[in-house]
Enzyme design. Structure first.
Site, PDB file in Angstrom:
ATOM      1  N   GLY A   1       0.825  -1.214   0.000  1.00 32.24           N
ATOM      2  CA  GLY A   1       0.000   0.000   0.000  1.00 32.24           C
ATOM      3  C   GLY A   1       0.853   1.254   0.000  1.00 32.24           C
ATOM      4  O   GLY A   1       2.031   1.217  -0.380  1.00 32.24           O
TER       5      GLY A   1
ATOM      6  N   HIS B   1       4.310   2.399  -8.106  1.00 31.71           N
ATOM      7  CA  HIS B   1       3.336   1.294  -8.104  1.00 31.71           C
ATOM      8  C   HIS B   1       2.413   1.387  -9.325  1.00 31.71           C
ATOM      9  O   HIS B   1       2.063   0.372  -9.920  1.00 31.71           O
ATOM     10  CB  HIS B   1       2.469   1.341  -6.837  1.00 31.71           C
TER      11      HIS B   1
ATOM     12  N   ASP C   1      13.970  -2.167  -5.332  1.00 29.36           N
ATOM     13  CA  ASP C   1      14.305  -3.191  -4.330  1.00 29.36           C
ATOM     14  C   ASP C   1      15.005  -4.332  -5.064  1.00 29.36           C
ATOM     15  O   ASP C   1      14.458  -5.429  -5.198  1.00 29.36           O
ATOM     16  CB  ASP C   1      13.024  -3.660  -3.634  1.00 29.36           C
TER      17      ASP C   1
ATOM     18  N   SER D   1       7.466   4.519  -0.660  1.00 31.57           N
ATOM     19  CA  SER D   1       6.404   4.897   0.277  1.00 31.57           C
ATOM     20  C   SER D   1       7.002   5.585   1.500  1.00 31.57           C
ATOM     21  O   SER D   1       6.327   6.339   2.185  1.00 31.57           O
ATOM     22  CB  SER D   1       5.620   3.655   0.716  1.00 31.57           C
TER      23      SER D   1
HETATM   24  O1  PAF Z   1       8.143  -4.557  -2.036  1.00 32.31           O
HETATM   25  C1  PAF Z   1       7.199  -4.617  -1.234  1.00 32.31           C
HETATM   26  O2  PAF Z   1       6.339  -3.737  -1.187  1.00 32.31           O
HETATM   27  C2  PAF Z   1       7.105  -5.804  -0.296  1.00 32.31           C
HETATM   28  O3  PAF Z   1       8.351  -6.236   0.115  1.00 32.31           O
HETATM   29  C3  PAF Z   1       6.268  -6.969  -0.872  1.00 32.31           C
HETATM   30  C4  PAF Z   1       6.923  -7.559  -2.097  1.00 32.31           C
HETATM   31  C5  PAF Z   1       4.873  -6.491  -1.210  1.00 32.31           C
HETATM   32  C6  PAF Z   1       6.161  -8.087   0.165  1.00 32.31           C
HETATM   33  O4  PAF Z   1       5.543  -7.651   1.324  1.00 32.31           O
END
Ligand code: PAF
Length: 277
Positions: free
Chosen positions: A27, A33, A146, A182
């Site tokens: 979220g 995103h 990431d 975020s």
């Molecule tokens: O990258 C993220 O937001 C989180 O690490 C994920 C992949 C949703 C797992 O909780």
């Protein structure tokens, strides 16, 4: 757009006949995103976005409790992005009790981000495996900011035979160059200014690499920028072989990643740049 927990997801999923793409999130959705969702939308018949702040991947002194949870705004963002199902399970549904059995991220999960955040990647891989099992997607779209997480998910898919196509999207940056996250909303104006040393360091290193420099000089160029940023506490800076996450030997030729992690005013930030040697 449908929204629900495990029961609703199972009923919805059983009715799908086309290809399904998953965008896993915690979220607090931003343009990064939205880019993942647009990519999923372009390549599959239906798109599932998951919204779940996974306690397993937070250390005891980390921001699980204060992690932003703007659920209504997140649903609106998913709707605008053309998501078909938002999987938003309750904590007790995902973990009725603390899981005894977890996915181990191995050596690659213990270095860099994994060394700073012990257990983090085991928590990530455990929840991602659960999402894969529950949603049974054909494709999963992850951001390359990431990068260690991306590489570990890639290994998990291969090592545990998930048979899912993994799609990685390049880092999405704000106009000032800061990688979207975020956690950026924790930064005040002065901290944000200081955090810009991270993309500036990556740019300096990339420029030096383009002139044919070797790993030591590339890291030094980035370190010089980071060292001059007062208020930035460097966690790690390393040029690694992309395939193994092992530090790059001086004579290495091939694909590398320059990894940076730093804390600014208590906010943990990561970024990276791919560099071909
Ligand atoms: O990258 C993220 O937001 C989180 O690490 C994920 C992949 C949703 C797992 O909780």
């Amino acid at each position: 757009m449908d929204v629900g927990g495990i029961q609703a997801l199972r009923a919805w999923r059983a009715a799908q006949t086309g290809t399904v793409a998953l965008v896993p999130t915690m979220g607090a959705l931003h343009s990064g995103h939205r880019a993942l969702m647009a990519r999923a939308r372009a390549s599959a018949d239906v798109v599932v976005a998951s919204i779940f702040v996974n306690p397993l991947q937070f250390g005891a002194d980390e921001d699980f409790v204060r992690y932003p949870r703007p659920f209504s705004a997140d649903l609106a963002a998913c709707g605008e992005a053309g998501v078909d199902f938002v999987f938003a399970p309750a904590l007790g549904e995902m973990y009725p009790s603390a899981p005894e059995v977890r996915v181990s991220s191995g050596r690659m999960g213990e270095v860099f981000e994994g060394a700073s955040r012990p257990g983090h990647f085991d928590g990530v891989l455990t929840v991602v495996a659960k999402l894969f099992n529950l949603i049974a997607p054909h494709q999963a779209v992850f951001g390359l900011k990431d990068i260690q997480q991306f590489c570990l998910v890639q290994r998990m898919i291969a090592d545990l035979d998930f048979g899912i196509e993994l799609i990685g999207l390049p880092v999405v940056r704000d106009a000032d160059g800061l990688a979207m996250s975020s956690r950026n909303q924790y930064l005040d104006a002065a901290e944000r200014q200081c955090a810009l040393a991270i993309p500036h360091a990556l740019q300096a290193a990339t420029a030096v690499a383009e002139q044919g420099s070797r790993p030591e000089a590339i890291e030094a160029a980035a370190r010089e920028v980071l060292d001059s940023a007062h208020g930035l506490e460097l966690d790690y800076l390393s040029l690694v072989e992309a395939a193994t996450f092992r530090p790059c030997p001086p004579d290495f030729c091939g694909s590398t990643l320059l990894l940076v992690s730093a804390n600014v005013g208590g906010t943990h930030l990561i970024d990276n740049a791919p560099i071909e040697l």
